[in-house]
Design an enzyme around this catalytic site. Sequence first.
Site, PDB file in Angstrom:
ATOM      1  N   TYR A  33       0.824  -1.220   0.018  1.00 22.23           N
ATOM      2  CA  TYR A  33       0.032   0.065  -0.156  1.00 22.23           C
ATOM      3  C   TYR A  33       0.874   1.124   0.024  1.00 22.23           C
ATOM      4  O   TYR A  33       2.038   1.133   0.150  1.00 22.23           O
ATOM      5  CB  TYR A  33      -1.051  -0.085   1.245  1.00 22.23           C
ATOM      6  CG  TYR A  33      -0.392   0.010   2.550  1.00 22.23           C
ATOM      7  CD1 TYR A  33       0.357  -0.485   3.092  1.00 22.23           C
ATOM      8  CD2 TYR A  33      -0.373   1.512   3.208  1.00 22.23           C
ATOM      9  CE1 TYR A  33       1.022  -0.355   4.297  1.00 22.23           C
ATOM     10  CE2 TYR A  33       0.170   1.839   4.544  1.00 22.23           C
ATOM     11  CZ  TYR A  33       0.912   0.852   5.178  1.00 22.23           C
ATOM     12  OH  TYR A  33       1.423   1.181   5.911  1.00 22.23           O
ATOM     13  N   ARG A  52       8.097   4.194  -4.720  1.00 20.41           N
ATOM     14  CA  ARG A  52       8.470   3.175  -3.809  1.00 20.41           C
ATOM     15  C   ARG A  52       7.338   2.026  -3.923  1.00 20.41           C
ATOM     16  O   ARG A  52       7.472   0.847  -3.547  1.00 20.41           O
ATOM     17  CB  ARG A  52       7.976   3.885  -2.311  1.00 20.41           C
ATOM     18  CG  ARG A  52       8.137   2.804  -1.166  1.00 20.41           C
ATOM     19  CD  ARG A  52       8.190   3.695   0.319  1.00 20.41           C
ATOM     20  NE  ARG A  52       6.899   4.059   0.419  1.00 20.41           N
ATOM     21  CZ  ARG A  52       6.797   4.764   1.476  1.00 20.41           C
ATOM     22  NH1 ARG A  52       7.469   5.121   2.429  1.00 20.41           N
ATOM     23  NH2 ARG A  52       5.383   5.336   1.786  1.00 20.41           N
ATOM     24  N   ARG A 100      -7.819 -20.393  -2.075  1.00 21.60           N
ATOM     25  CA  ARG A 100      -6.857 -20.161  -0.898  1.00 21.60           C
ATOM     26  C   ARG A 100      -5.690 -21.279  -0.930  1.00 21.60           C
ATOM     27  O   ARG A 100      -6.099 -22.290  -0.791  1.00 21.60           O
ATOM     28  CB  ARG A 100      -7.435 -20.170   0.472  1.00 21.60           C
ATOM     29  CG  ARG A 100      -6.551 -19.870   1.554  1.00 21.60           C
ATOM     30  CD  ARG A 100      -7.145 -19.838   2.993  1.00 21.60           C
ATOM     31  NE  ARG A 100      -6.028 -19.496   3.788  1.00 21.60           N
ATOM     32  CZ  ARG A 100      -5.072 -20.431   4.403  1.00 21.60           C
ATOM     33  NH1 ARG A 100      -5.131 -21.401   4.037  1.00 21.60           N
ATOM     34  NH2 ARG A 100      -4.235 -19.784   5.257  1.00 21.60           N
ATOM     35  N   HIS A 102      -1.236 -21.248  -0.544  1.00 21.84           N
ATOM     36  CA  HIS A 102      -0.177 -20.274  -0.386  1.00 21.84           C
ATOM     37  C   HIS A 102       0.745 -20.103  -1.192  1.00 21.84           C
ATOM     38  O   HIS A 102       1.010 -18.733  -1.487  1.00 21.84           O
ATOM     39  CB  HIS A 102       0.802 -20.854   0.869  1.00 21.84           C
ATOM     40  CG  HIS A 102       0.336 -20.854   2.458  1.00 21.84           C
ATOM     41  ND1 HIS A 102      -0.832 -21.830   2.562  1.00 21.84           N
ATOM     42  CD2 HIS A 102       0.446 -20.429   3.196  1.00 21.84           C
ATOM     43  CE1 HIS A 102      -1.071 -21.814   3.929  1.00 21.84           C
ATOM     44  NE2 HIS A 102      -0.243 -20.636   4.395  1.00 21.84           N
ATOM     45  N   LYS A 149       6.377  -2.090   1.846  1.00 28.03           N
ATOM     46  CA  LYS A 149       5.400  -1.643   2.597  1.00 28.03           C
ATOM     47  C   LYS A 149       3.983  -2.404   2.481  1.00 28.03           C
ATOM     48  O   LYS A 149       3.183  -2.278   1.402  1.00 28.03           O
ATOM     49  CB  LYS A 149       5.040   0.130   2.140  1.00 28.03           C
ATOM     50  CG  LYS A 149       4.106   0.785   2.953  1.00 28.03           C
ATOM     51  CD  LYS A 149       4.127   2.309   2.556  1.00 28.03           C
ATOM     52  CE  LYS A 149       3.014   3.198   3.121  1.00 28.03           C
ATOM     53  NZ  LYS A 149       3.264   3.175   4.590  1.00 28.03           N
ATOM     54  N   GLU A 182      11.774   2.461  14.419  1.00 29.30           N
ATOM     55  CA  GLU A 182      10.974   3.302  14.027  1.00 29.30           C
ATOM     56  C   GLU A 182       9.412   3.210  14.725  1.00 29.30           C
ATOM     57  O   GLU A 182       9.455   2.184  15.519  1.00 29.30           O
ATOM     58  CB  GLU A 182      10.722   3.177  12.626  1.00 29.30           C
ATOM     59  CG  GLU A 182      10.046   1.687  12.084  1.00 29.30           C
ATOM     60  CD  GLU A 182       9.853   1.516  10.567  1.00 29.30           C
ATOM     61  OE1 GLU A 182       9.494   2.688   9.948  1.00 29.30           O
ATOM     62  OE2 GLU A 182       9.697   0.513  10.193  1.00 29.30           O
ATOM     63  N   LEU A 207      11.130   1.210   7.136  1.00 30.79           N
ATOM     64  CA  LEU A 207      10.719   1.835   6.054  1.00 30.79           C
ATOM     65  C   LEU A 207      11.403   2.843   5.515  1.00 30.79           C
ATOM     66  O   LEU A 207      11.268   3.968   6.560  1.00 30.79           O
ATOM     67  CB  LEU A 207       9.090   1.877   6.155  1.00 30.79           C
ATOM     68  CG  LEU A 207       8.420   2.291   4.801  1.00 30.79           C
ATOM     69  CD1 LEU A 207       8.447   1.099   3.763  1.00 30.79           C
ATOM     70  CD2 LEU A 207       7.153   2.941   4.826  1.00 30.79           C
TER      71      LEU A 207
HETATM   72  N1  PLP Z   1       7.442   3.636   8.890  1.00 25.96           N
HETATM   73  C1  PLP Z   1       6.328   2.941   8.878  1.00 25.96           C
HETATM   74  C2  PLP Z   1       6.152   1.434   9.617  1.00 25.96           C
HETATM   75  C3  PLP Z   1       5.241   3.551   8.305  1.00 25.96           C
HETATM   76  O1  PLP Z   1       4.054   2.665   8.354  1.00 25.96           O
HETATM   77  C4  PLP Z   1       5.167   4.641   7.809  1.00 25.96           C
HETATM   78  C5  PLP Z   1       4.137   5.152   6.979  1.00 25.96           C
HETATM   79  O2  PLP Z   1       2.800   4.552   6.770  1.00 25.96           O
HETATM   80  C6  PLP Z   1       6.425   5.657   7.802  1.00 25.96           C
HETATM   81  C7  PLP Z   1       7.319   4.898   8.384  1.00 25.96           C
HETATM   82  C8  PLP Z   1       6.417   6.810   7.134  1.00 25.96           C
HETATM   83  O3  PLP Z   1       6.428   6.736   5.748  1.00 25.96           O
HETATM   84  P1  PLP Z   1       5.886   8.012   4.884  1.00 25.96           P
HETATM   85  O4  PLP Z   1       7.035   9.080   5.219  1.00 25.96           O
HETATM   86  O5  PLP Z   1       6.320   7.493   3.396  1.00 25.96           O
HETATM   87  O6  PLP Z   1       4.686   7.951   5.395  1.00 25.96           O
END
Ligand code: PLP
Length: 286
Positions: A33, A52, A100, A102, A149, A182, A207
């Site tokens: 996403y 991304r 379904r 895997h 993501k 993070e 991320l």
């Molecule tokens: N880290 C995580 C785990 C996230 O889910 C997000 C955003 O959803 C971010 C960092 C920040 O990313 P962005 O600046 O692209 O929104």
Amino acid sequence: MSRVAYVNGLYVVHADAGVHVEDRGYQFGDGVYEVCEVRAGRMVDERRHMERLVRSLRELRIRLPMPLHALGVVLRETVRRNRVRDGFVYLQVTRGVARRDHYFPVPEVPPSVVVTARRVDAAKNEALAIEGVAVITVPENRWDRVDIKTVGLLPNVLAKQAAREAGAREAWFVDADGHVTEGGSTNAWIVTQDGVLRTRPAEHGILRGITRTVMFEVAEQLQLRIEERAFTVAEALAAREAFLSSATTIAMPVVRIDGQPIGGGSPGPVVRKLRELFHSVAEIAR
Ligand code: PLP
């Protein structure tokens, strides 16, 4: 006016929008996403978010559901139909619908695409930034590929819920070495006593936030020094300022970690300047 969602080629009433029960996103978290800020009706940093997305899809070997320019049209149309001036647009692409099992479906099935858009109260966000937010720390328990993501966000959901129940806004994951990785949905930063902006390198363990990337350019304009080096919770507590970043929060001051104040317990000048300048540096299409 009712909200509208885009689902696999159709714009439908949000309340009635749905995907198949055997969508692999629903059953396996097999999808990715993006969340893009909308400001004054326009998307912020669309190009970087799309780059991304392409990377995330490639890493999971899901094909791009349509050319990027077409996806851009869908995003803009969803924003328009929902009359979002300030808010965000959400895009989800999954491996599609299949019995379904895997293994990847054979033959390949078309990826599922869902787009929604939502308004936010910009004044409320500004008020929050003036006050600052609290975070809690939780042990890092996510998989190794958090650089992708994906919609598989269960550890993030549980961590953020724990934060809410503790009266905080965000949870910071702390790895086995005691370093902050993070937040549940944001990147983590501190401003050291020497005025250096510090955040963890994005090669591994986090991320690579688009807001994080743009923040480097903002910091450069402010002639701030940046160091990409992980910090511990103790270092964060000893910092002059701390903040988090994401497309929905921009730079949001952190004033408490696990109940302990940072920088006297109120937002500092560096995060305020980063926040103020952010949208003049970010790419906002006409
Ligand atoms: N880290 C995580 C785990 C996230 O889910 C997000 C955003 O959803 C971010 C960092 C920040 O990313 P962005 O600046 O692209 O929104």
